[in-house]
Design a protein around this motif. Structure first.
Motif, PDB file in Angstrom:
ATOM      1  N   SER A 111     -21.041   0.870 -34.413  1.00 34.28           N
ATOM      2  CA  SER A 111     -20.760   1.455 -35.457  1.00 34.28           C
ATOM      3  C   SER A 111     -19.487   2.155 -35.652  1.00 34.28           C
ATOM      4  O   SER A 111     -19.281   2.352 -36.845  1.00 34.28           O
ATOM      5  CB  SER A 111     -22.150   1.798 -36.378  1.00 34.28           C
ATOM      6  OG  SER A 111     -22.355   2.387 -37.449  1.00 34.28           O
ATOM      7  N   PHE A 135     -29.766  -0.728 -40.994  1.00 29.83           N
ATOM      8  CA  PHE A 135     -28.097  -0.429 -40.875  1.00 29.83           C
ATOM      9  C   PHE A 135     -27.138  -0.740 -41.905  1.00 29.83           C
ATOM     10  O   PHE A 135     -26.391  -0.011 -41.701  1.00 29.83           O
ATOM     11  CB  PHE A 135     -28.332  -1.580 -39.327  1.00 29.83           C
ATOM     12  CG  PHE A 135     -27.111  -2.003 -38.572  1.00 29.83           C
ATOM     13  CD1 PHE A 135     -26.882  -0.536 -37.663  1.00 29.83           C
ATOM     14  CD2 PHE A 135     -26.437  -2.682 -38.634  1.00 29.83           C
ATOM     15  CE1 PHE A 135     -25.622  -0.437 -37.510  1.00 29.83           C
ATOM     16  CE2 PHE A 135     -25.202  -1.923 -38.222  1.00 29.83           C
ATOM     17  CZ  PHE A 135     -24.764  -1.442 -37.886  1.00 29.83           C
ATOM     18  N   LEU A 165     -24.399   1.235 -42.763  1.00 33.15           N
ATOM     19  CA  LEU A 165     -23.016   1.432 -42.378  1.00 33.15           C
ATOM     20  C   LEU A 165     -22.078   1.696 -43.588  1.00 33.15           C
ATOM     21  O   LEU A 165     -21.302   1.517 -43.790  1.00 33.15           O
ATOM     22  CB  LEU A 165     -22.865  -0.020 -41.723  1.00 33.15           C
ATOM     23  CG  LEU A 165     -22.022  -0.938 -41.705  1.00 33.15           C
ATOM     24  CD1 LEU A 165     -20.794  -0.098 -40.303  1.00 33.15           C
ATOM     25  CD2 LEU A 165     -22.038  -2.076 -40.947  1.00 33.15           C
ATOM     26  N   ALA A 224     -25.748  -1.060 -31.422  1.00 35.33           N
ATOM     27  CA  ALA A 224     -25.107  -0.398 -32.213  1.00 35.33           C
ATOM     28  C   ALA A 224     -24.377   1.053 -32.318  1.00 35.33           C
ATOM     29  O   ALA A 224     -23.191   1.102 -33.374  1.00 35.33           O
ATOM     30  CB  ALA A 224     -26.323  -0.434 -33.728  1.00 35.33           C
ATOM     31  N   LEU A 232     -28.467   6.487 -36.776  1.00 37.02           N
ATOM     32  CA  LEU A 232     -28.753   5.083 -36.073  1.00 37.02           C
ATOM     33  C   LEU A 232     -30.243   4.232 -35.250  1.00 37.02           C
ATOM     34  O   LEU A 232     -30.719   3.666 -35.892  1.00 37.02           O
ATOM     35  CB  LEU A 232     -27.390   5.078 -34.880  1.00 37.02           C
ATOM     36  CG  LEU A 232     -26.267   4.601 -35.720  1.00 37.02           C
ATOM     37  CD1 LEU A 232     -25.110   4.751 -34.854  1.00 37.02           C
ATOM     38  CD2 LEU A 232     -26.809   3.148 -36.455  1.00 37.02           C
ATOM     39  N   ARG A 285     -21.275   5.130 -44.025  1.00 41.37           N
ATOM     40  CA  ARG A 285     -20.434   5.429 -43.253  1.00 41.37           C
ATOM     41  C   ARG A 285     -19.057   4.661 -43.628  1.00 41.37           C
ATOM     42  O   ARG A 285     -18.256   5.553 -43.604  1.00 41.37           O
ATOM     43  CB  ARG A 285     -20.434   4.556 -41.284  1.00 41.37           C
ATOM     44  CG  ARG A 285     -19.333   4.921 -40.529  1.00 41.37           C
ATOM     45  CD  ARG A 285     -19.145   4.257 -39.725  1.00 41.37           C
ATOM     46  NE  ARG A 285     -20.735   4.973 -38.612  1.00 41.37           N
ATOM     47  CZ  ARG A 285     -20.421   5.815 -37.647  1.00 41.37           C
ATOM     48  NH1 ARG A 285     -19.493   6.965 -37.836  1.00 41.37           N
ATOM     49  NH2 ARG A 285     -21.765   6.221 -37.034  1.00 41.37           N
TER      50      ARG A 285
END
Length: 454
Positions: free
Chosen positions: A150, A16, A20, A146, A134, A23
Motif C-alpha cells: 500500500s 482494501f 487504496l 498490505a 489497514l 490513498r
C-alpha cells in the motif's frame, strides 16, 4: 510477478480497494501539489528565485512530516479515521484552491508559503490515518503484505502525480496562470480523494469504541518519552546507529545536490523566460527549457531508485549490508565531481541517476540493518526517529546550499564538500564492515520488511 499476485489477493477485500483508492488519489494530489510549489517558487518569472527561497520551500514540504509525524497518532486515536480521510482531503482541496487564488493574486511569497504549509501539515494526518486503517480492511494473515504494497503504491501515485503536473506545466507559457492551473489540478484530486472516502463506512476504519485513549497531555508525554527511549536503544545498537548516521549524511548530500540542480535548471541552463528556443538548452539537437530539464532529472533519479531496488539484494549478498552502503557512497564520491563539475546538462543528468541509485541502495540496506538489529518493541519508535532524520537532513542540506550557492547554481565548493562527505561515509562503512566481520556480525542479505521509498 509475486507483487502482482499479492496485489490481486488484497484487491479481493472491498475495504482494501476503497482505502487504496483514497490513498492513490490523495498521494497523486500530493505529487501534483509538490511540483506546483516547486514550479511557482523556482520557475515563475515573477519570483526572484534564490537558494534561500528553495530551502524555504523544502522546509515547508518536509518539516511537517518530521515534527508532526510521531504525534499524529495521538489525535488519530481520538477521531474516526474515515472522517480524517474525508475532512482531511476536503480541507486540503479548499486550502489548495485558496493557494491557487493567492498565486493568481501574486501575493507576497510568505503568504503563499503559509497556505502551502497548511496543505502539507494536514497531509501528515491523512497518511497516518491510511496506515492506521489497514488492519480494519484486511485480515491479520495479509497485513504484512498490505503494509508493504500500500505505501509503495502510494509512492508510485505521488510520482505519477508529479509527472502529470510536469505535463500540464511544461507546455504552458510561464506565469501565474499556469502555476495556478497545476495547483487547481491538485485541489481537484484532493476532492476526488474525499469523495472516494465517502464509499467507506463511517465506523469501518476505527478506532474501536471499546478502547478508551489516554488523556491528550498524557499521550503526548508518552510519545516524547518513547522517542527518548528509542534514542537510548539506538545507543545500544551501534550498527543500526552508524547506518542511520551514514544515511543521514547521504541524504544531506542528496538534498544539497537537489538545490544545485534546481538553480542550474532555473538560471544556468535557461534564461528564465522560456518563451523562445534561444532561451533553452539543446540536447541532441532538441531545445529543452529548464522546467523540462528538471523533469528529466527527477525522472532519471527515479530510474536510479528503481535500479537500486533491483540491484541491492544481489549486491548485499556479495558485499554485505555495510559493504553495500560503502560501495554506494564510494561510487557517488567518484562520480559526483567527474559528472557535476562541468555543470553541463547531460553529465549532471547522468549524476542524477548515479546519486539516485547510491542513495536508495544505501537506504534499503539501512532499513534492513535497523529492522534486523533493533528490538521489535522499539522498532516503531526508531523508524519514527529515522523518518525525522531523513527529512531534517534534507532540509538542513537545503539551508547549507542556500548559504554556499551562487545565483546560477555553479558551485565547485559545494560539489567538493559533497564529495568529501560521500568519501567519509565510504571509509566509515568499510571500517564498520571490517569490524563487524571480526566480531561475527550478521552482515547478510536483505530481509523482507518495511517498504523502502525515496
Amino acid at each position: 510477478m509475486a507483487v502482482v499476485r499479492d496485489l490481486r489477493v488484497l484487491l479481493r477485500f472491498s475495504g482494501f480497494r476503497r482505502l487504496l483508492t483514497v490513498r492513490l488519489l490523495s498521494q497523486s494530489a500530493d505529487g501534483v501539489f509538490q511540483v506546483a510549489l516547486a514550479a511557482y517558487v523556482v520557475f515563475s518569472p515573477e519570483q526572484q528565485t534564490s537558494p534561500v527561497a528553495i530551502a524555504s520551500a523544502m522546509a515547508i514540504l518536509l518539516l511537517p512530516y518530521s515534527l508532526l509525524g510521531p504525534f499524529a497518532g495521538v489525535l488519530l486515536d481520538r477521531w474516526k479515521r474515515r472522517q480524517v480521510l474525508l475532512y482531511g482531503n476536503l480541507l486540503r482541496a479548499v486550502l489548495a484552491t485558496v493557494t491557487a487564488l493567492l498565486v493568481l493574486a501574486s501575493v507576497p511569497l510568505w503568504l503563499f508559503y503559509l497556505a502551502a504549509l497548511s496543505v502539507t501539515a494536514v497531509n501528515r494526518f491523512v497518511l497516518a490515518g491510511l496506515s492506521a486503517a489497514l488492519p480494519h480492511v484486511v485480515d491479520g494473515e495479509r497485513l504484512v503484505m498490505a503494509n508493504s504494497l500500500s505505501p509503495t503504491a502510494g509512492t508510485l501515485a505521488a510520482t505519477a502525480g508529479g509527472g502529470l503536473a510536469f505535463l500540464v506545466r511544461i507546455p504552458a507559457p510561464r506565469g501565474t496562470g499556469s502555476d495556478a492551473a497545476v495547483v487547481l489540478l491538485g485541489a481537484g484530486l484532493y476532492l476526488l480523494g474525499a469523495l472516494a472516502a465517502l464509499r467507506i463506512g463511517r465506523a469501518t476504519l476505527g478506532p474501536d469504541a471499546t478502547v478508551r485513549p489516554p488523556r491528550l497531555g498524557t499521550a503526548v508525554v508518552e510519545v516524547t518519552r518513547g522517542l527518548v527511549a528509542g534514542v537510548r536503544h539506538l545507543g545500544e545498537r551501534r550498527g543500526a546507529a552508524r547506518s542511520l548516521a551514514s544515511m543521514g549524511v547521504m541524504r544531506f548530500c542528496y538534498g544539497a545536490l537537489t538545490v544545485m540542480v534546481l538553480m542550474l535548471c532555473r538560471y544556468a541552463w535557461d534564461d528564465g523566460t522560456g518563451d523562445t528556443v534561444a532561451s533553452r538548452t539543446e540536447i541532441a539537437g532538441v531545445a529543452l527549457g529548464g522546467m523540462t530539464l528538471l523533469g528529466l532529472a527527477v525522472l532519471i533519479s527515479g530510474v536510479g531508485f528503481f535500479v537500486a531496488a533491483v540491484l541491492t539484494p544481489w549486491a548485499v549478498r556479495r558485499t554485505g549490508r555495510f559493504g553495500w552502503i560503502a560501495v554506494c557512497s564510494a561510487g557517488a564520491a567518484l562520480l559526483v565531481p567527474a559528472l557535476v563539475l562541468p555543470f553541463s546538462p547531460v553529465p549532471v543528468l547522468c549524476a542524477a541517476f548515479a546519486v539516485g541509485l547510491a542513495t536508495q541502495g544505501a537506504k534499503i540496506s539501512t532499513d534492513t540493518i535497523v529492522q534486523s538489529s533493533v528490538d521489535d518493541d522499539y522498532r516503531g519508535r526508531v523508524f519514527s526517529l529515522y523518518d525525522m532524520l531523513f527529512n531534517v537532513a534534507f532540509v538542513g542540506a537545503a539551508g547549507v546550499a542556500a548559504l554556499m550557492l551562487p545565483s546560477d547554481g555553479r558551485s565547485a565548493t559545494l560539489t567538493l564538500m559533497v564529495t568529501v562527505l560521500y568519501a567519509g561515509v565510504a571509509v566509515a562503512m568499510f571500517h564498520v564492515k571490517h569490524a563487524d566481520g571480526h566480531h561475527g556480525g550478521q552482515d547478510g542479505a536483505i530481509s523482507p520488511g518495511r517498504p523502502t521509498t525515496a
